[in-house]
Scaffold this motif. Structure first.
Motif, PDB file in Angstrom:
ATOM      1  N   GLU A  15      37.219 -14.908  42.398  1.00 37.35           N
ATOM      2  CA  GLU A  15      36.461 -15.137  40.851  1.00 37.35           C
ATOM      3  C   GLU A  15      35.694 -14.233  40.750  1.00 37.35           C
ATOM      4  O   GLU A  15      35.004 -13.622  41.302  1.00 37.35           O
TER       5      GLU A  15
ATOM      6  N   THR B 188      38.138 -18.094  26.378  1.00 36.64           N
ATOM      7  CA  THR B 188      38.084 -19.209  27.408  1.00 36.64           C
ATOM      8  C   THR B 188      39.033 -20.381  27.507  1.00 36.64           C
ATOM      9  O   THR B 188      39.396 -20.768  26.065  1.00 36.64           O
ATOM     10  N   GLY B 189      39.601 -20.635  28.396  1.00 37.17           N
ATOM     11  CA  GLY B 189      40.585 -21.510  28.343  1.00 37.17           C
ATOM     12  C   GLY B 189      41.972 -21.224  28.109  1.00 37.17           C
ATOM     13  O   GLY B 189      43.162 -21.935  28.237  1.00 37.17           O
TER      14      GLY B 189
ATOM     15  N   TYR C 245      42.886 -17.136  35.092  1.00 32.26           N
ATOM     16  CA  TYR C 245      42.504 -18.114  34.365  1.00 32.26           C
ATOM     17  C   TYR C 245      41.221 -17.906  33.729  1.00 32.26           C
ATOM     18  O   TYR C 245      40.359 -17.782  34.629  1.00 32.26           O
TER      19      TYR C 245
ATOM     20  N   THR D 281      37.772 -19.072  32.425  1.00 34.55           N
ATOM     21  CA  THR D 281      36.758 -20.272  32.261  1.00 34.55           C
ATOM     22  C   THR D 281      35.645 -19.960  31.612  1.00 34.55           C
ATOM     23  O   THR D 281      35.461 -18.787  31.248  1.00 34.55           O
ATOM     24  N   GLU D 282      34.748 -20.900  31.190  1.00 35.98           N
ATOM     25  CA  GLU D 282      33.483 -20.518  30.677  1.00 35.98           C
ATOM     26  C   GLU D 282      32.732 -19.412  31.423  1.00 35.98           C
ATOM     27  O   GLU D 282      31.861 -18.642  30.460  1.00 35.98           O
TER      28      GLU D 282
ATOM     29  N   ASN E   7      44.397 -23.361  30.482  1.00 32.26           N
ATOM     30  CA  ASN E   7      43.687 -24.198  31.389  1.00 32.26           C
ATOM     31  C   ASN E   7      42.441 -24.975  30.977  1.00 32.26           C
ATOM     32  O   ASN E   7      41.769 -24.631  30.135  1.00 32.26           O
ATOM     33  N   GLN E   8      42.022 -26.130  31.835  1.00 27.31           N
ATOM     34  CA  GLN E   8      40.995 -26.841  31.560  1.00 27.31           C
ATOM     35  C   GLN E   8      40.406 -27.572  32.591  1.00 27.31           C
ATOM     36  O   GLN E   8      41.165 -27.757  33.592  1.00 27.31           O
ATOM     37  N   GLN E   9      39.311 -28.054  32.803  1.00 32.21           N
ATOM     38  CA  GLN E   9      38.452 -28.808  33.666  1.00 32.21           C
ATOM     39  C   GLN E   9      38.663 -30.023  33.543  1.00 32.21           C
ATOM     40  O   GLN E   9      38.223 -30.766  32.213  1.00 32.21           O
TER      41      GLN E   9
ATOM     42  N   ARG F 196      40.680 -28.146  38.039  1.00 33.60           N
ATOM     43  CA  ARG F 196      41.315 -27.397  36.963  1.00 33.60           C
ATOM     44  C   ARG F 196      42.477 -27.316  36.960  1.00 33.60           C
ATOM     45  O   ARG F 196      43.452 -27.313  37.813  1.00 33.60           O
TER      46      ARG F 196
ATOM     47  N   ALA G 102      46.036 -26.023  35.080  1.00 28.79           N
ATOM     48  CA  ALA G 102      46.590 -24.602  34.121  1.00 28.79           C
ATOM     49  C   ALA G 102      47.936 -24.666  34.007  1.00 28.79           C
ATOM     50  O   ALA G 102      48.901 -25.333  34.707  1.00 28.79           O
TER      51      ALA G 102
END
Length: 321
Positions: free
Chosen positions: A19, A42-43, A64, A66-67, A135-137, A146, A148
């Motif tokens: 990460e 993001t996403g 990926y 993310t926020e 991708n999304q949570q 998550r 993707a």
């Protein structure tokens, strides 16, 4: 190959997950690898290649956004090398932090054209027709994961990342809805049949990402990054001397086996698996020799070059005369 309607489940928990956090994370990754991170939101996500200063491949990575971070999914045997590689380029003023989340998370690939249907059966909104890396949570009962777009292969599907303690429960739910678990040898068969290059086979410091058929991971429009000058020069002057191809064989051969056209050496086998029809291999073939459909010699037997779905090409779609 899998049946068209099968949904395969491959446990990629042993792959590395790094990460990247901090306000400069996109700029940093933009400067470290081949794809265009600064245009992503993001996403979204992408495949990218980390290369040396002379554009030799280190690894094919999926990112990926993310926020709060970028999650990098890296090959199992490349995590430490990539961590050290990135860490050496983080300077005191950079707002960049690396965290190894491999031991904290589990990761799975859903592989198959019916993957959307399986997610819908679990109450997870599928990302139908969304671009690769989107991708999304989401939540599945008490499980947060998550989701993707992209199976890691050319076949449609999804990549799922979840907290490690929820991994077994998620896997059981997917299998209960019809996913068929596959093991590492099955993945190896699929990736060779589809042409995904792997570290220590097709991705080594002997080859660059243009040779490896990873043109779709490269932005030719963005500015300077590590290895950019070499890649730009190879593209501009059509200087790629060898390309990755599939090879249909009558029987398996060992990696390292030479390939010939007449008395001339044409290339080298890098991976090979048996099939009911004989064998399929991956091999680097000299560009001037030819391409799809070409007959070559492997030992005392003939073989045929194949264009495989994971491999992308630029100006080399057809060999130059």
């Amino acid at each position: 190959m899998a049946e068209e309607t099968e949904i395969l489940l491959y446990d990629r928990t042993h792959w590395g997950r790094i990460e990247v956090k901090g306000g400069d994370r996109l700029r940093f990754l933009h400067n470290q690898s081949t794809n265009d991170f600064e245009s992503l939101q993001t996403g979204q996500g992408c495949d990218t290649v980390f290369v040396t200063s002379t554009a030799r491949t280190l690894d094919l990575v999926t990112a990926y956004l993310t926020e709060e971070s970028v999650i990098l999914l890296v090959s199992p045997n490349r995590k430490e090398k990539l961590w050290q590689w990135m860490d050496r380029y983080i300077f005191p003023m950079d707002r960049v932090e690396l965290e190894d989340i491999t031991e904290k998370t589990a990761c799975f690939s859903l592989i198959g054209t019916e993957s959307d249907r399986l997610l819908e059966a679990l109450g997870i909104p599928p990302l139908t027709d969304a671009p690769h890396g989107t991708n999304q949570q989401v939540t599945l009962g008490e499980i947060s994961l998550r989701v993707a777009v992209g199976s890691g292969l050319a076949t449609p599907g999804y990549t799922l990342i979840v907290d490690l303690e929820e991994g077994q429960s998620l896997s059981e739910k997917l299998i209960a809805k019809g996913a068929k678990a596959i093991a590492n040898p099955d993945w190896e068969n699929l990736r060779i049949q589809q042409g995904r290059p792997a570290p220590d086979r097709e991705l080594t410091e002997d080859y660059n990402p243009l040779e490896a058929g990873l043109w779709n991971t490269i932005s030719f429009e963005k500015g300077c990054y590590i290895g950019q000058e070499t890649i730009a020069r190879l593209n501009t002057y059509q200087g790629v001397k060898q390309q990755l191809w599939g090879l249909q064989l009558s029987q398996p051969v060992d990696p390292g086996t030479p390939i010939q056209v007449g008395e001339q050496k044409a290339g080298t086998i890098t991976s090979c698996i048996p099939t009911p029809e004989g064998a399929i291999a991956l091999a680097y073939i000299r560009t001037k020799i030819g391409g799809n459909g070409l007959t070559v010699q492997v030992g005392d037997r003939s073989a045929t070059l194949l264009d495989l779905p994971f491999i992308s090409r630029g100006y080399l779609a057809t060999p130059s005369e």
